[in-house]
Design a protein around this motif. Structure first.
Motif, short mmCIF file in Angstrom:
data_model
loop_
_atom_site.label_atom_id
_atom_site.label_comp_id
_atom_site.label_asym_id
_atom_site.label_seq_id
_atom_site.Cartn_x
_atom_site.Cartn_y
_atom_site.Cartn_z
N SER A 245 62.80 -51.44 -11.83
CA SER A 245 62.15 -52.09 -13.00
C SER A 245 63.36 -51.79 -14.30
O SER A 245 62.86 -51.91 -15.24
N TRP B 253 53.49 -60.85 -21.82
CA TRP B 253 53.08 -59.87 -20.89
C TRP B 253 54.06 -58.63 -20.79
O TRP B 253 53.94 -57.87 -20.51
N GLU B 254 55.15 -59.39 -20.90
CA GLU B 254 56.44 -58.12 -20.70
C GLU B 254 56.23 -57.30 -22.00
O GLU B 254 56.35 -56.03 -21.95
N GLU C 13 53.22 -55.14 -21.33
CA GLU C 13 53.39 -54.13 -20.08
C GLU C 13 54.27 -53.00 -20.57
O GLU C 13 53.96 -51.84 -19.97
N ASN C 14 54.90 -53.00 -21.57
CA ASN C 14 55.99 -52.21 -21.97
C ASN C 14 55.10 -51.21 -23.10
O ASN C 14 55.85 -50.38 -23.72
N ILE D 263 49.38 -49.56 -21.39
CA ILE D 263 49.74 -50.45 -19.96
C ILE D 263 50.82 -49.52 -19.29
O ILE D 263 50.14 -49.21 -18.00
N TYR E 37 49.36 -47.76 -15.67
CA TYR E 37 49.97 -47.79 -14.38
C TYR E 37 50.08 -46.19 -13.91
O TYR E 37 49.80 -46.20 -12.60
N SER F 221 63.24 -57.30 -18.44
CA SER F 221 62.06 -57.76 -18.76
C SER F 221 62.61 -59.31 -19.04
O SER F 221 61.90 -60.12 -18.79
N ASN G 156 48.35 -55.38 -7.54
CA ASN G 156 48.83 -54.96 -8.98
C ASN G 156 47.75 -55.02 -9.77
O ASN G 156 47.40 -54.19 -10.58
#
Length: 211
Positions: free
Chosen positions: A74, A119-120, A123-124, A128, A132, A149, A193
């Motif tokens: 990632s 979402w990116e 997600e960061n 989130i 994870y 990203s 996921n």
């Protein structure tokens, strides 16, 4: 009687990628490419303000990283989760075609980019990232680099445009192939996921961690 010219935003026949002045436009006008790019740049700026690293802390930019649980995952251009982002594009194309088929393709494309960019950023976020770590086998996950990203947004865009070109059933078959291949290779895929983020299952988590 001369054929009536098709509107700039009318759906192109299956398989047609429009050509104008010697260049392939993929059915999108320059305006919509600019809108999509501006959305991606805004997401990159938001990630920078959140403290995300522009590139991997290793100081390199790699085209491919195959180690799932390593520090480079990632952080670069492509990895084992790239197929999931391509499938995002498949899904967004299908949903937006169903919901907004009479609206300009460029608008639908820009909305897809905006959803992926949103979402990116989410997600960061700490919530989130911690999710994870707690609910999945990504124990050492610390978020994405900005270049990763941006690449993920690009992979989604590719999936969107490919789905438009090849039609429903080829798209479904490719998505299933991606899901089964990554499940077999890394014991993870887009479906798992989502499941593990929303409804964590200990047995799946232990099975993934044993890889």
């Amino acid at each position: 009687m001369a054929a009536r010219p098709r509107s700039e935003y009318a759906p192109a026949p299956r398989g047609e990628w429009r050509r104008r002045r010697g260049r392939v436009t993929l059915g999108l006008s320059r305006k919509w490419w600019f809108v999509a790019a501006a959305i991606a740049v805004a997401a990159a700026f938001a990630l920078y303000l959140m403290g995300r690293n522009p590139i991997c802390t290793c100081g390199e930019i790699k085209l491919w990283v195959g180690e799932v649980h390593g520090p480079d995952n990632s952080q670069h251009i492509a990895d084992w989760y790239t197929p999931s982002h391509i499938i995002h594009g498949f899904i967004f194309y299908g949903l937006l075609w169903w919901w907004m088929r009479r609206r300009p393709l460029g608008l639908r494309f820009s909305l897809a980019v905006a959803i992926e960019a949103g979402w990116e950023v989410l997600e960061n976020s700490p919530i989130i990232i911690n999710r994870y770590r707690e609910a999945t086998a990504a124990f050492g996950y610390s978020g994405d680099s900005i270049i990763n990203s941006m690449a993920d947004i690009g992979w989604m865009a590719l999936g969107f445009l490919v789905a438009r070109r090849i039609g429903l059933w080829p798209t479904v078959m490719i998505a299933l192939g991606f899901e089964l291949f990554t499940l077999w290779t890394i014991r993870d895929n887009l479906t798992l996921n989502v499941v593990m983020l929303l409804w964590p299952i200990d047995a799946i988590r232990e099975w993934q961690a044993a890889l």
